[in-house]
Design an enzyme around this catalytic site. Sequence first.
Site, mmCIF file in Angstrom:
data_model
loop_
_atom_site.group_PDB
_atom_site.id
_atom_site.type_symbol
_atom_site.label_atom_id
_atom_site.label_comp_id
_atom_site.label_asym_id
_atom_site.label_seq_id
_atom_site.Cartn_x
_atom_site.Cartn_y
_atom_site.Cartn_z
ATOM 1 N N THR A 178 0.863 -1.181 0.000
ATOM 2 C CA THR A 178 0.000 0.000 0.000
ATOM 3 C C THR A 178 0.902 1.234 0.000
ATOM 4 O OG1 THR A 178 -1.684 -1.160 1.287
ATOM 5 C CG2 THR A 178 -1.808 1.236 1.247
ATOM 6 N N LYS A 191 -7.922 1.394 -2.897
ATOM 7 C CA LYS A 191 -7.563 0.930 -1.549
ATOM 8 C C LYS A 191 -7.729 2.043 -0.506
ATOM 9 C CE LYS A 191 -5.041 -1.031 1.802
ATOM 10 N NZ LYS A 191 -5.270 -2.227 2.521
ATOM 11 N N LYS A 228 -1.656 4.828 8.596
ATOM 12 C CA LYS A 228 -0.857 4.948 7.363
ATOM 13 C C LYS A 228 -1.789 5.192 6.161
ATOM 14 C CE LYS A 228 1.638 2.113 4.057
ATOM 15 N NZ LYS A 228 2.147 0.814 3.673
#
Length: 302
Positions: A94, A169, A244
């Site tokens: 990611t 995402k 994050k």
Amino acid sequence: MARLGFIGVGNMGLGMATNLVQAGHVVYAYDPSPKALAAAREAGCLEAANAAEAAHGAEAIISMLPSGQHVREVYLEHVLPNATPKALLIDCSTIAVEEARAIIQEATLKGFAMVDAPVSGGVQAAQSAGLTFMVGGSASAYARALPILQAMGKAVIHAGEAGAGQAAKICNNMLLAISMIGTCEAFALAQNLGLDVQTFFDIASKASGQCWSMTSYCPLPGPVPAAPSNRGYAGGFSTTLMLKDLKLAQQAAHVSNTPTPLGAQAEALYALFAANGGAGLDFSGIIQMLKGQMLNGLPTQS
Ligand code: NAD
């Protein structure tokens, strides 16, 4: 069956590489952590001395790394100069949308096909080949990546061009964080108004407030036995990783000039939770902070 390189066999990468071995592929794994590399060897991977060796001669190279900085370094310094020209590159980490686009552009300029393919699902889904992959890249690169990703996941979806997987995402996880905080606030208020947790769950899970954060991941123990709330918020999806993703979402919102006031608020609340002891807990544990139960100098009542 193909010869593959796998770079980054940590919590997620180990299960993913193991599933590729079990699908019959020859997998050369590399990780700077000797412990991670030993676990990959035990799972049937062959050990590569460095990222360049993992890439050398591989038909496809898969990576699962902590951050964009790692992905950039691994691909620009080690993979692109050493991979065979027809190799397919699949980054499952990611990272920021812009960074994924820039790395894929570099790879494309050097003649490689590359996709960004971040995942939804945690360590358990990585081990059981139950991940969902969101893939960004050309249709032809996606078609080549599909059988490899299918060996590691239950769903593989082509999101669009380069970077679209990362975009999907972070938008999904921003929504998840917002819905989790909303669910926590609703359950905390319901309790303070004298409602029984199970009774409120039975009502709200069949009413318009229903959402995944409630029905699959209820932040209070009881209604959903498999949820991390039943085991002290251990395991699950860590607040560190959620934070994050929320930072990446805010970065993307800034770059694309998109107002996301609730996304910004979710980032601020998760940063506060992380700084006050929640970093290693599952992200649903934020209900403890919202209820004033784990405060380090935070106000207990408004
Ligand atoms: P991790 O820290 O357990 O694994 C990353 C691995 O990369 C480590 O073993 C590390 O030694 C290795 N590494 C670091 N630098 C390297 C380099 N230069 N070359 C090769 N290997 C290197 O992290 P993780 O939990 O497996 O997460 C990996 C990625 O997956 C992250 O981008 C994370 O955001 C994403 N993700 C994680 C989860 C989860 O539940 N853990 C869920 C979805 C997505």
